[in-house]
Every structure is written in C-alpha cells, then in structure tokens.
Scaffold this motif. Structure first.
Motif, PDB file in Angstrom:
ATOM      1  N   TYR A   1       0.848  -1.202   0.000  1.00  0.00           N
ATOM      2  CA  TYR A   1       0.000   0.000   0.000  1.00  0.00           C
ATOM      3  C   TYR A   1       0.884   1.254   0.000  1.00  0.00           C
ATOM      4  O   TYR A   1       0.669   2.186  -0.780  1.00  0.00           O
ATOM      5  N   LEU A   2       1.895   1.227   0.861  1.00  0.00           N
ATOM      6  CA  LEU A   2       2.838   2.356   0.918  1.00  0.00           C
ATOM      7  C   LEU A   2       3.556   2.508  -0.418  1.00  0.00           C
ATOM      8  O   LEU A   2       3.761   3.623  -0.906  1.00  0.00           O
ATOM      9  N   ASP A   3       3.941   1.363  -0.996  1.00  0.00           N
ATOM     10  CA  ASP A   3       4.644   1.374  -2.281  1.00  0.00           C
ATOM     11  C   ASP A   3       3.780   2.059  -3.342  1.00  0.00           C
ATOM     12  O   ASP A   3       4.255   2.914  -4.100  1.00  0.00           O
ATOM     13  N   ASP A   4       2.494   1.708  -3.334  1.00  0.00           N
ATOM     14  CA  ASP A   4       1.562   2.301  -4.302  1.00  0.00           C
ATOM     15  C   ASP A   4       1.455   3.814  -4.087  1.00  0.00           C
ATOM     16  O   ASP A   4       1.480   4.595  -5.040  1.00  0.00           O
ATOM     17  N   LYS A   5       1.341   4.226  -2.831  1.00  0.00           N
ATOM     18  CA  LYS A   5       1.195   5.661  -2.525  1.00  0.00           C
ATOM     19  C   LYS A   5       2.474   6.426  -2.884  1.00  0.00           C
ATOM     20  O   LYS A   5       2.418   7.531  -3.434  1.00  0.00           O
ATOM     21  N   LEU A   6       3.624   5.834  -2.554  1.00  0.00           N
ATOM     22  CA  LEU A   6       4.887   6.552  -2.778  1.00  0.00           C
ATOM     23  C   LEU A   6       5.337   6.490  -4.240  1.00  0.00           C
ATOM     24  O   LEU A   6       6.195   7.250  -4.668  1.00  0.00           O
ATOM     25  N   ARG A   7       4.734   5.599  -5.019  1.00  0.00           N
ATOM     26  CA  ARG A   7       5.024   5.551  -6.457  1.00  0.00           C
ATOM     27  C   ARG A   7       4.168   6.559  -7.219  1.00  0.00           C
ATOM     28  O   ARG A   7       4.654   7.277  -8.072  1.00  0.00           O
ATOM     29  N   LYS A   8       2.847   6.555  -6.909  1.00  0.00           N
ATOM     30  CA  LYS A   8       1.952   7.393  -7.724  1.00  0.00           C
ATOM     31  C   LYS A   8       0.796   7.989  -6.936  1.00  0.00           C
ATOM     32  O   LYS A   8       0.294   9.053  -7.254  1.00  0.00           O
ATOM     33  N   GLY A   9       0.364   7.274  -5.882  1.00  0.00           N
ATOM     34  CA  GLY A   9      -0.870   7.668  -5.176  1.00  0.00           C
ATOM     35  C   GLY A   9      -0.816   9.052  -4.564  1.00  0.00           C
ATOM     36  O   GLY A   9      -1.844   9.710  -4.410  1.00  0.00           O
ATOM     37  N   LEU A  10       0.386   9.505  -4.181  1.00  0.00           N
ATOM     38  CA  LEU A  10       0.495  10.812  -3.512  1.00  0.00           C
ATOM     39  C   LEU A  10       0.947  11.909  -4.471  1.00  0.00           C
ATOM     40  O   LEU A  10       1.319  12.998  -4.035  1.00  0.00           O
TER      41      LEU A  10
ATOM     42  N   GLY B   1       1.076  15.012  -6.541  1.00  0.00           N
ATOM     43  CA  GLY B   1       0.294  16.252  -6.494  1.00  0.00           C
ATOM     44  C   GLY B   1      -0.287  16.561  -5.128  1.00  0.00           C
ATOM     45  O   GLY B   1      -0.922  17.601  -4.938  1.00  0.00           O
ATOM     46  N   ALA B   2      -0.074  15.665  -4.156  1.00  0.00           N
ATOM     47  CA  ALA B   2      -0.624  15.914  -2.807  1.00  0.00           C
ATOM     48  C   ALA B   2       0.258  16.929  -2.084  1.00  0.00           C
ATOM     49  O   ALA B   2       1.469  17.006  -2.311  1.00  0.00           O
ATOM     50  N   SER B   3      -0.373  17.720  -1.203  1.00  0.00           N
ATOM     51  CA  SER B   3       0.403  18.699  -0.430  1.00  0.00           C
ATOM     52  C   SER B   3       1.186  17.964   0.658  1.00  0.00           C
ATOM     53  O   SER B   3       0.916  16.798   0.963  1.00  0.00           O
ATOM     54  N   GLU B   4       2.132  18.671   1.252  1.00  0.00           N
ATOM     55  CA  GLU B   4       2.963  18.072   2.306  1.00  0.00           C
ATOM     56  C   GLU B   4       2.086  17.564   3.456  1.00  0.00           C
ATOM     57  O   GLU B   4       2.315  16.483   4.003  1.00  0.00           O
ATOM     58  N   GLU B   5       1.052  18.358   3.804  1.00  0.00           N
ATOM     59  CA  GLU B   5       0.158  17.974   4.909  1.00  0.00           C
ATOM     60  C   GLU B   5      -0.603  16.689   4.567  1.00  0.00           C
ATOM     61  O   GLU B   5      -0.738  15.798   5.407  1.00  0.00           O
ATOM     62  N   GLU B   6      -1.077  16.609   3.306  1.00  0.00           N
ATOM     63  CA  GLU B   6      -1.833  15.414   2.894  1.00  0.00           C
ATOM     64  C   GLU B   6      -0.949  14.171   2.908  1.00  0.00           C
ATOM     65  O   GLU B   6      -1.383  13.092   3.314  1.00  0.00           O
ATOM     66  N   VAL B   7       0.306  14.337   2.490  1.00  0.00           N
ATOM     67  CA  VAL B   7       1.262  13.222   2.513  1.00  0.00           C
ATOM     68  C   VAL B   7       1.451  12.746   3.953  1.00  0.00           C
ATOM     69  O   VAL B   7       1.403  11.546   4.243  1.00  0.00           O
ATOM     70  N   GLU B   8       1.634  13.712   4.864  1.00  0.00           N
ATOM     71  CA  GLU B   8       1.854  13.374   6.284  1.00  0.00           C
ATOM     72  C   GLU B   8       0.664  12.616   6.862  1.00  0.00           C
ATOM     73  O   GLU B   8       0.825  11.667   7.618  1.00  0.00           O
ATOM     74  N   VAL B   9      -0.544  13.050   6.485  1.00  0.00           N
ATOM     75  CA  VAL B   9      -1.763  12.385   6.992  1.00  0.00           C
ATOM     76  C   VAL B   9      -1.774  10.917   6.566  1.00  0.00           C
ATOM     77  O   VAL B   9      -2.012  10.015   7.375  1.00  0.00           O
ATOM     78  N   VAL B  10      -1.492  10.668   5.272  1.00  0.00           N
ATOM     79  CA  VAL B  10      -1.492   9.283   4.758  1.00  0.00           C
ATOM     80  C   VAL B  10      -0.423   8.453   5.467  1.00  0.00           C
ATOM     81  O   VAL B  10      -0.680   7.328   5.924  1.00  0.00           O
ATOM     82  N   LEU B  11       0.783   9.015   5.586  1.00  0.00           N
ATOM     83  CA  LEU B  11       1.884   8.264   6.224  1.00  0.00           C
ATOM     84  C   LEU B  11       1.576   7.974   7.693  1.00  0.00           C
ATOM     85  O   LEU B  11       1.861   6.882   8.192  1.00  0.00           O
ATOM     86  N   ASP B  12       0.970   8.958   8.380  1.00  0.00           N
ATOM     87  CA  ASP B  12       0.624   8.745   9.795  1.00  0.00           C
ATOM     88  C   ASP B  12      -0.404   7.634   9.950  1.00  0.00           C
ATOM     89  O   ASP B  12      -0.353   6.843  10.890  1.00  0.00           O
TER      90      ASP B  12
ATOM     91  N   ASP C   1      11.257  13.607  -0.283  1.00  0.00           N
ATOM     92  CA  ASP C   1      10.844  14.116   1.034  1.00  0.00           C
ATOM     93  C   ASP C   1       9.856  13.158   1.697  1.00  0.00           C
ATOM     94  O   ASP C   1       9.940  12.881   2.892  1.00  0.00           O
ATOM     95  N   ALA C   2       8.907  12.652   0.893  1.00  0.00           N
ATOM     96  CA  ALA C   2       7.920  11.709   1.440  1.00  0.00           C
ATOM     97  C   ALA C   2       8.617  10.428   1.897  1.00  0.00           C
ATOM     98  O   ALA C   2       8.306   9.883   2.962  1.00  0.00           O
ATOM     99  N   GLU C   3       9.577   9.944   1.081  1.00  0.00           N
ATOM    100  CA  GLU C   3      10.321   8.727   1.437  1.00  0.00           C
ATOM    101  C   GLU C   3      11.080   8.929   2.755  1.00  0.00           C
ATOM    102  O   GLU C   3      11.036   8.081   3.644  1.00  0.00           O
ATOM    103  N   ARG C   4      11.761  10.072   2.859  1.00  0.00           N
ATOM    104  CA  ARG C   4      12.557  10.332   4.070  1.00  0.00           C
ATOM    105  C   ARG C   4      11.655  10.527   5.288  1.00  0.00           C
ATOM    106  O   ARG C   4      11.983  10.108   6.394  1.00  0.00           O
ATOM    107  N   SER C   5      10.501  11.155   5.065  1.00  0.00           N
ATOM    108  CA  SER C   5       9.549  11.366   6.160  1.00  0.00           C
ATOM    109  C   SER C   5       9.091  10.020   6.729  1.00  0.00           C
ATOM    110  O   SER C   5       8.987   9.832   7.943  1.00  0.00           O
ATOM    111  N   MET C   6       8.846   9.054   5.814  1.00  0.00           N
ATOM    112  CA  MET C   6       8.416   7.725   6.251  1.00  0.00           C
ATOM    113  C   MET C   6       9.514   7.051   7.063  1.00  0.00           C
ATOM    114  O   MET C   6       9.246   6.416   8.094  1.00  0.00           O
TER     115      MET C   6
END
Length: 741
Positions: free
Chosen positions: A390-399, A401-412, A448-453
C-alpha cells in the motif's frame, strides 16, 4: 489645688459603695403569674387571629420576661404548648374540610400564617428562649412550633395520607402531560423539608421514589416492546431530563440523585442487554450506519449505570473483531493489497470518528478499538506485506500532487496500522524490497515523502530498524556522483556507444537478490566492462556483481513503414529484444539458451512483450495468454502506438508466488535466531540465574516491538547457547539456567 482634693473625695466614695440584699422580704401578688399569663395567652390568640397590630410587643415582652424572672417559666412554656396545640387542632379541622384542589392551597395558606405567628411569638418569648429553655432542656419556641405543626397537622390521621396521595397524584399528572401549580408544590415540599429531613423523606420522598420506580418499570416495558433502540433512548433521555427539571423546580436537591438513579435503573440498567442487541437498531446497527446522535445518547445514558460502558465496549469489541476477521480472511479482497489496506484505514477512520464524536473520545474505547485492530490484522500473515505494498503504491503514484500535509496524513495513518503489526521485522523486509525497487526505477513520488516515512519508522522502532534504509539513500547519491566522474574521465573512450547509468549498491544495505547470470548484448557488455575497470581502479578491495534482474533500459526500435518508438523496458526485456536484430523468429528454447535468463523471469518477460495489448512488440505462435516452451516468437513489425515513448512493464504478480513466500518466511526465521539469542544472553548476563518460563517472558517482552518470538524457537535457541557454553543447566533444578561468563 481645690479641684484635685474634690476628685479624690469622689473616688473614695465610689470605692466604699456596695450592693446589699433587701433587709425585708418582697411579697409578690399571688395572682401575678395567672394574670400575666392571661395577657400573654390573649396575645397569642390575637396573633393567630391576625389581630397582632393592636398589641404592644414591648409590654408583652416585658410580661414574659418578668414571668421567667420570677420563676414562672414552666407555666409560661406549658401554657404556650397548650395554646398553640388548641389553635393547631382548629387549623387541622379547617384544612381537613378543604375540598379537592383547595386542600393544598388551604394547607399552604395556614402554613404561611403559622410561620408568621411563630415569628411574633418567638419575639415576645425571646427571653424565655434564651434563659429558661436551655437550662430546662426544653425545645426552643420556633422548633416547638414546627414540631407541633408536624404532629397535629401533617401527621393528623385525616391529613397525612391525603397529603401524600395529593402530591403523588400531581407528579403523576405532570408526567402524563398536565400542567400543575409548581409554585404551590414547591411551597408544600419546602414545608416538609422545614419540618425536618425525616418528615420530607418519610412522608413524601420514599413513596415518591417507589411510585416512580413502578411507573418507569411499566413505561420502559411498554416502550421497549414498540420502539426501536434509538427511539427508546430518546424517550429515556427525555424522562431523565424531566425528573432533573422537576427536582430543580419543587423537590429537595438531594432527591435528584435518588430519582435519577431510579429512572436509570428501570429504563436503562434493566434493559441494557436487550437494547444493545436489539434487532435492526441495536448498537451494531448504529455503528454500521454511523448513527452518531444515537450512539452519543447511548454512551451518556449507559455511563450513568454500573457496567453500562463496559456493556457497550464489549459488544463493540466483538463486532469489530468479527468484522475485521471477515475482512482479513476475504480472499477476493486480499487479491488487491492496496484496496485491502485502504479498507482497514477506512474502518479505522470510521470508528475513530465514532469514538471522538459519540463516545467523548473515551480512552477505554480507543484502547478497545486498538486491541481489536491488533487482533484481526495479525490473523493474516500477509498483513505486513500488504501494508508495505500500500505504501509502495502511494509513494510511487498515489500521492502525486498531494500537499505536504496530505502526505503526512497518509503516512501517519499507515504508521498507525504498522504499530498493530506483531511481525514488524517482516514488514521491514518487504518495505526494504519495495523501497529498493522505487529508488532503482526512479519511480518515487518524492524524496521528502520517502525520508519522512523513514523518520517515522526510526521514531517508532529505533535507529537499528532504519539504518539500512538510510544507507540505500546514501548509495543513490554516491552513485550519481560516481557516474558524473566516470563520464567526465571516460567520455573520449566511450564514443557513441550505449549510455550506461549504474547504481552501486552496498551489499549489506540492500535486500539480497539471487544473482542469476544473464548474457548481456555485446555492445552493452563492452560499456559494463569499462565501468568495472574504472570503478575497481578508483576503489581498492571491492567486488562488483551485476544485478541484471533489477535494471532497466531505453532502446530505440524501428517497426514497419518506418514507425520509430523509444521502448522503456527491463534489462531482461532488452536482452530478448536485441536478439531480434539478427533473427526474425526465435523459439522459446533459443531465447532461453541465448540469454540464460531464469525460466520464471523469462516467461514473465516474454508475456509482457508478446501478450499485452498495445505493448506487443513481439508476436507469438500459437497466440495465447500463457507462455509455453514450444512457443515461437517473431518481431511484430505491425506494432503501432500513438506514443513515441512506450513503457513495457513486466507482467508480475503484485503478491509473491508460494515458493517466494516460503523463502521470505525462511529468511525471516533465520534472521530472528541471532536476535533471540542476543536477547537471551543480555537477560542472563544481568540476571545470572533464571528459570525457563521467566526467560521466555523476558525475551518476548524485549523483542515484541519487532516480532512475537515463538516459545518453541526460544527453547531451541537456549539449547544452542548451552551447546556453545554460553549457558548451563542447574545441576539440582533442570528448569534453572546459569550464565557462563
């Protein structure tokens, strides 16, 4: 001089002054007491007859004062009791004669008169109250007046039962919708309170509570037979609020807890199980249909009764566990890991909202929700892989255009599911594989999303968990710099040959891959050898192994009618396609022999080149979806696409095959052994001597943040440590182990 002597003589006279008793006996008029009492008795009658304005209170006070002074306190007190009693008996008859609704009004009116009279009588007899009453241990005037009212009015045989029935009838009428005189009710109940808490309780409160319990018992039975759960709770809440309001208007404040307790017992406590399990409208239906108002009402009402919240919690927990069990064992849903994890997240969001909106963010409910999720997520041993996919899907394409806040919400949210996993080490294995593929294919949505995770995983599990993941990012940066240097130094030698982009992966940091040999096309092999020479020349003591199964290639191809396309393919696909530069058709066996690509990978590779509509740059005979060893492949010169650049993915199951699963499970089990042994040694080093069960408990406690060790495996690791002389068994007690330094 004269003034001084005069002052001294006055002071002398003052010193000599003294009081002496009468030299002769003072005789008092024998009829004095009787005469004085008659005056006071007449005054009391006048007060009761509302003629007090004609009386001189000063003279009356003096008369009472003199009677007490001359030791006629007994006569005064007993006369007062007799006179008040006579008046109260008359009042009783007057009240008794009042008809219907006038009964309470007459009683209230007479009570007000009695209180006014009592105040005046107390003022007249103030001296008796202060001197005679305390020394003779009598009841003070005001209290005496209340006691006499209680005994001769309230407890009059013709008034007591009638008063109780009238009050209870008024309450009943109000409950059934009639409007009553609340002011009059307040005055009467206050009168009972003024007469003492026992009078209020015995003459009104106890029968009121008994009648109320009986009323609500009947009403609740009636409601539960004809209402759904939500409607029943509304009625119960309304009744409860009515009783609280009733207390505030005309009952003693202390009655509130007693009457609400009766309503709660009869309407809630006695029907809890039936309410929560009610068909089509009980707790489970409310949870399914997001009935926030009904759930909130149920929470606030059940909170008021013993075991109320635990009843809701238990039903919610069993519902969640069963719903979760169905979800994680649904084979159809599990076919798509991304959808499966999204379902888990949706369930968590849904019930989080219910707990925050309807259950007052109750921590015990949050804990129940967490324990339910932990229970059912771990029923499926594919959960760690699914969450990573699921994370792989999000970090490949699912996120994208998402804002930084939206990315954080999904990762959390994903981290929240990760916390429930018992096999966090299995997740780590899959996550490392998926991260490697994203980094190597350049398909990550953002660094940034990868490092945040990774930061989140590090915070949750510590540095050890993420050190290799961080090493992968370091390798990517180093590879970039290495390639720049390679082309700067070798560009003259390379000429117009193929361009190479190499990622140098540190063996320990990246997931271990079986290094299957693959025959690269000669033109590629030449560049690869030049890079190997360059790299080993600048880094001594290192060894390079090509991971052809992880690479990609961009190749230019010309089809029929001169159609040119740039194909983005895997390294394996490139090796296959380059063979068709020198042959129009090749059998499966010829391709296998020429490339030496492993059979499983080769079949996937050919399937994606020949069987995917719109990407079929090869054609095969006979045409079918699957690849067999008898198939023949031809270059498809009729291939067309509206895109110049065509990406040909590899047909690959998102999930592993059964052998791959077994292999992964074996690797995990092998990796766990040294961790279990290290934990045993750490524990024994600090404790020196420990029994078997305590070691198992301590090891489980230490390792549960990564995985739940199997007690059988722990026992085997202890045996292994004994063989290698880290531990020994106690000679006297075989269940005890000793640490050998």
């Amino acid at each position: 001089m004269n003034a001084q002597s005069q002052s001294q003589s006055q002071s002398q006279r003052r010193k000599n002054f003294k009081i002496e008793a009468f030299k002769h006996k003072v005789e008092l008029d024998p009829k004095y007491a009787e005469r004085t009492w008659k005056v006071l008795e007449h005054a009391i009658h006048e007060i009761y007859n509302n003629n007090a304005s004609r009386l001189s209170f000063e003279e009356l006070y003096r008369s009472a004062y003199n009677m007490v002074l001359h030791k006629y306190g007994d006569k005064l007190y007993s006369g007062l009791v007799a006179t008040m009693t006579a008046h109260l008996n008359k009042i009783a008859k007057s009240v008794e004669s009042a008809q219907g609704g006038l009964f309470l009004e007459k009683l209230n009116h007479k009570w007000a008169d009695h209180n006014k009279a009592l105040q005046m009588i107390r003022d007249i007899l103030m001296y008796m109250d202060r001197s005679y009453v305390p020394t003779s241990h009598k009841t003070p005037v005001h209290e005496l007046g209340l006691n006499l009212w209680r005994d001769h009015i309230i407890h009059s045989p013709n008034i007591q039962a009638r008063l109780q029935d009238t009050l209870l009838d008024l309450v009943q009428r109000e409950r059934t919708g009639d409007v009553i005189n609340r002011g009059l009710m307040r005055n009467i109940t206050k009168m009972l309170m003024d007469l003492g808490s026992s009078v209020y309780q015995d003459d009104f409160e106890k029968p009121f509570l008994d009648v109320s319990a009986s009323f609500y018992s009947g009403e609740s039975q009636q409601f539960i037979e004809c209402c759904d759960c939500g409607s029943y709770l509304k009625k119960a809440e309304r009744r409860l609020n009515e009783e609280i309001e009733r207390v505030s208007h005309y009952l003693d404040a202390k009655t509130e807890v007693k009457i609400t307790s009766a309503v709660e017992r009869e309407m809630i406590a006695n029907h809890m199980q039936r309410l929560v399990h009610m068909d089509n409208s009980g707790l489970v239906n409310m949870l399914i249909d997001d009935k926030y108002d009904d759930l909130s009402r149920m929470y606030s009402l059940f909170k008021r009764v013993p075991d109320g919240l635990s009843t809701i919690r238990d039903v919610m927990t069993s519902y969640l566990r069963e719903r979760g069990r169905v979800l994680v064992t649904d084979t159809e849903r599990l076919k798509d890991p991304v959808e499966f994890v999204q379902c888990l997240l949706n369930e968590k969001d849904k019930h989080d909202k219910i707990i925050s909106t309807a259950f007052n963010n109750d921590k015990t409910f949050q804990n129940a929700l967490n324990s339910s999720f932990e229970y059912f997520i771990n029923l499926n041993n594919r959960s760690p892989e699914s969450i990573s996919l699921y994370l792989d899907d999000k970090l490949r394409k699912g996120l994208k255009g998402a804002s930084e806040e939206e990315v954080e919400v999904v990762l959390d949210k994903v981290m929240m599911l990760f916390r429930y996993l018992q096999e966090k080490d299995v997740f780590e294995k899959y996550y490392k594989q998926h991260l490697a593929k994203r980094l190597l294919s350049g398909k990550t949505v953002s660094d940034d999303a990868e490092r945040s995770m990774i930061v989140k995983l590090k915070t949750e599990c510590g540095y050890q968990f993420t050190s290799k993941l961080e090493g992968m990012f370091t390798d990517m940066k180093t590879s970039e710099d290495t390639m720049l240097d390679f082309y700067a130094k070798q560009s003259a030698e390379l000429g117009d040959g193929p361009t190479l982009a190499v990622q140098i992966l540190t063996t320990g940091s990246w997931p271990t891959q079986p290094t299957a040999a693959c025959n690269l096309p000669p033109e590629i092999l030449t560049v690869c050898e030049k890079f190997r020479t360059y790299y080993l020349g600048t880094h001594s003591g290192r060894r390079l192994t090509w991971q052809t199964n992880m690479g990609t290639a961009d190749i230019k191809a010309t089809f029929g009618k001169g159609h040119k396309h740039e194909l983005n393919v895997s390294t394996y696909q490139m090796c296959v396609l380059m063979l068709f530069n020198s042959a129009d058709g090749l059998t499966y066996r010829e391709i296998e022999q020429a490339t030496e690509i492993p059979a499983l990978d080769l079949k996937r590779c050919l399937q994606s080149l020949a069987c995917v509509k719109g990407k079929n740059v090869l054609r095969k005979e006979p045409m079918s979806k699957d690849i067999s060893e008898e198939d023949v492949f031809y270059f498809n010169d009729k291939f067309t696409s509206k895109f110049v650049k065509v990406k040909i993915g590899t047909v690959v199951a998102q999930k592993e095959s059964e052998p791959e699963k077994q292999e992964m499970r074996q690797r995990v089990e092998e990796d766990r052994k040294p961790q279990i042994e290290a934990a045993i040694v750490r524990i024994m080093k600090s404790r020196r001597v420990l029994d078997h069960n305590s070691i198992v408990a301590e090891v489980t406690k230490q390792l549960q943040s990564r995985f739940l060790p199997n007690p059988v495996v722990i026992k085997k690791r202890i045996e292994s440590l004994i063989e290698r002389e880290f531990l020994e068994r106690d000679k006297a007690d075989r269940k005890l182990y000793r640490y050998l330094a």
